[in-house]
Design an enzyme around this catalytic site. Structure first.
Site, PDB file in Angstrom:
ATOM      1  N   ASP A 154     -20.216  50.335 -95.812  1.00 63.24           N
ATOM      2  CA  ASP A 154     -19.596  51.636 -95.575  1.00 63.24           C
ATOM      3  C   ASP A 154     -19.393  51.791 -94.072  1.00 63.24           C
ATOM      4  OD1 ASP A 154     -19.286  54.678 -95.654  1.00 63.24           O
ATOM      5  OD2 ASP A 154     -19.842  54.309 -97.737  1.00 63.24           O
ATOM      6  N   HIS A 193     -20.039  59.308 -93.197  1.00 62.88           N
ATOM      7  CA  HIS A 193     -19.912  58.935 -94.611  1.00 62.88           C
ATOM      8  C   HIS A 193     -21.022  57.984 -95.057  1.00 62.88           C
ATOM      9  CE1 HIS A 193     -17.997  57.071 -98.201  1.00 62.88           C
ATOM     10  NE2 HIS A 193     -17.381  58.233 -98.317  1.00 62.88           N
ATOM     11  N   SER A 347     -17.363  58.795-104.044  1.00 60.35           N
ATOM     12  CA  SER A 347     -18.244  58.191-103.046  1.00 60.35           C
ATOM     13  C   SER A 347     -19.668  58.705-103.173  1.00 60.35           C
ATOM     14  CB  SER A 347     -17.743  58.502-101.638  1.00 60.35           C
ATOM     15  OG  SER A 347     -16.654  57.713-101.268  1.00 60.35           O
TER      16      SER A 347
END
Length: 519
Positions: A154, A193, A347
């Protein structure tokens, strides 16, 4: 996997259609100064396992204005960079020419990826995702184990976050964007994120701090997306390979979209063969089309639910969905001074499943295929169609307390194995197998091909038609850079014999096809 690999319970992001490492096994050094992030001027060329090296296999075909800037020997591909002002036709001509070579399996653009989106922890009462999957009941048995590793491919992870610092060992991970050994985010205000995803899967639980993650597992960070939220296929594929080589039991891919990539397919296939369960996000387009890499047969594809257990409006869905999990307004770790925040997306649903997988592995010693089957067998039917929930909403308590031999809710847990041996004499030679079913309604069939390491054999299958597949007409395909292939079919159609084709892309030798039917 051709046969289950030896192991000891080791332990999304949107893909735009535009489409290095040093000092690691199987990966040679990238050209110094290679730009991080998107690499839209590059073509990825995959070669057969019989080639001397990816670089040597393509070197004499590279135009004078282009250069080879990267190769990965484990995944058998090289990256060829064209000048940014080169006409599109130049790259198309190169792809057309290079794919005519016997030793070349594919050529494709280097795609660009963009980010999508009762414990004593003080913020646990503000959470709902752990409770929705019954993690609190699972915690009566186990909070997880540090011997289980979950890799987050990620953006970088803020590994000194108070709810994450104890989950990282001395090996924090690797940065595939900047090509160094520190996966820490470059810009904390924009690069959140990966940290949010890591906290959902394995934020420290029962530490009187912040939130409770699903599983107290060891975390690894593979930074393959920059602070802008974008990255390349090659960086992500290299990070997946690295995570598998580091012994990751679970690899979380909260990224995806776009089309099929052979480079990415090879990476998730490699990881599965090394003993990693790859869990991936279905996509955030709100349509009936599961994104890649989640759509690859090797991956556990995850859809997102709202708190009321309806399918989230943004969640993609389709026949490839394996499991559903909470993904809307999920509270987790953050990179700025607030330290915690809520965001939504497949996600967020994906690391819920990864965390539950971590809990299951803390109690049960399972191969990737068996772990996947166990998570599906113990999932809870919440009344949605199979295209929206797969086998159901993942359930931590069931995954931990149900003996895998009991088969959860999906059958008696038995299996029957059939093997077929054969020989291919040369490239383009192929053999067809017609397999009669042992069970009338198996929950899953796993087809493994094991062939010579010096050759490149591929595997194809058809179900429900009684016909033999071809290399152009098939229902399932597994084709990588060697002769070790696997196809997994859940709830197969047994109305006709299973058709299997073994095809030699290059080389010759003997092979074994193993078909495992599970009740």
């Amino acid at each position: 996997m051709a046969g289950t690999p030896n192991f000891d319970r080791r332990s999304f992001l949107r893909l735009a259609a535009a489409a290095g490492l040093t000092g690691m096994a199987g990966v040679t050094s990238a050209t110094p100064g290679r730009s991080p992030g998107p690499k839209k001027d590059e073509i990825l060329v995959g070669v057969t396992s019989t080639a001397d090296s990816p670089r040597k296999a393509v070197a004499d075909a590279v135009p004078g204005n282009a250069e080879i800037v990267h190769e990965n020997e484990t995944l058998s591909y090289a990256a060829v960079k064209f000048p940014s002002k080169a006409p599109k036709q130049a790259r198309e001509n190169f792809i057309s020419a290079i794919t005519k070579r016997d030793e070349v399996k594919y050529a494709e653009k280097n795609a660009t990826h963009e980010a999508l989106y009762t414990a004593n922890d003080p913020k646990y009462g503000s959470q709902y995702a752990p409770q929705q999957v019954n993690a609190d009941s699972a915690w009566d048995t186990t909070l997880g184990s540090s011997s289980v590793k979950i890799a987050v491919v990620d953006q970088g992870v803020k590994y000194d976050h108070p709810d994450l610092s104890s989950q990282f060992g001395s090996n924090k991970g690797r940065d595939f964007v900047d090509n160094d050994g520190d996966p820490y985010p470059d810009l904390l205000s924009d690069e959140y994120h990966g940290t949010h995803v890591a906290g959902i899967a394995a934020g420290t639980t029962d530490n009187n701090e912040g939130i409770g993650g699903i599983s107290n597992s060891t975390l690894l960070s593979g930074r393959a997306l920059s602070e802008s939220g974008s990255g390349s296929t090659s960086d992500i594929a290299d990070a997946i390979e690295w995570a598998a080589d580091q012994g990751a039991d679970v690899i979380n891919l909260s990224l995806g979209g776009g089309g099929y990539s052979s480079t990415m397919k090879n990476a998730v296939s490699y990881a599965t063969q090394q003993g990693s369960l790859v869990v991936a996000a279905a996509g955030n387009d709100g349509r009936q089309s599961v994104s890649y890499p989640a759509a690859y047969s090797e991956c556990v594809a995850v859809s997102a639910l709202d708190p009321d257990e309806t399918l989230a409006s943004y969640s993609n869905y389709g026949s490839e969905i394996d499991l559903a999990a909470p993904g809307t307004n999920v509270l987790s770790c953050w990179t700025t001074s607030t330290e915690y925040n809520e965001i939504s997306g497949t996600s967020m649903a994906t690391p819920v499943v990864s965390g539950v997988a971590g809990l299951a592995l803390a109690v049960h010693n399972l191969s990737p295929a068996d772990l996947r089957n166990h998570l599906k067998n113990t999932a809870v039917d919440i009344g949605l169609s199979s295209t929206k929930q797969g086998s159901g909403r993942v359930d931590a308590a069931n995954a931990v307390t149900t003996d895998p031999g009991d088969g959860g809710g999906g059958g008696g847990g038995g299996s029957k194995e059939t093997t077929y041996d054969g020989t291919l004499s040369s490239s383009s030679d192929s053999n067809c197998v017609s397999h009669s079913w042992n069970y009338s309604s198996p929950s899953q069939v796993v087809i493994d091909l094991s062939g010579p390491s010096s050759a490149d054999f591929d595997l194809y299958a058809t179900e429900g038609s009684g016909t033999c597949p071809t290399t152009r007409s098939y229902d399932y395909r597994s084709w990588s850079y060697d002769s070790t292939e696997q196809i997994v079919i859940d709830n197969p159609d047994t109305s006709a014999d299973l058709g299997i084709l073994v095809d030699s892309y290059s080389g010759s030798g003997s092979y074994t096809v193993t078909i495992t039917e599970k009740e």
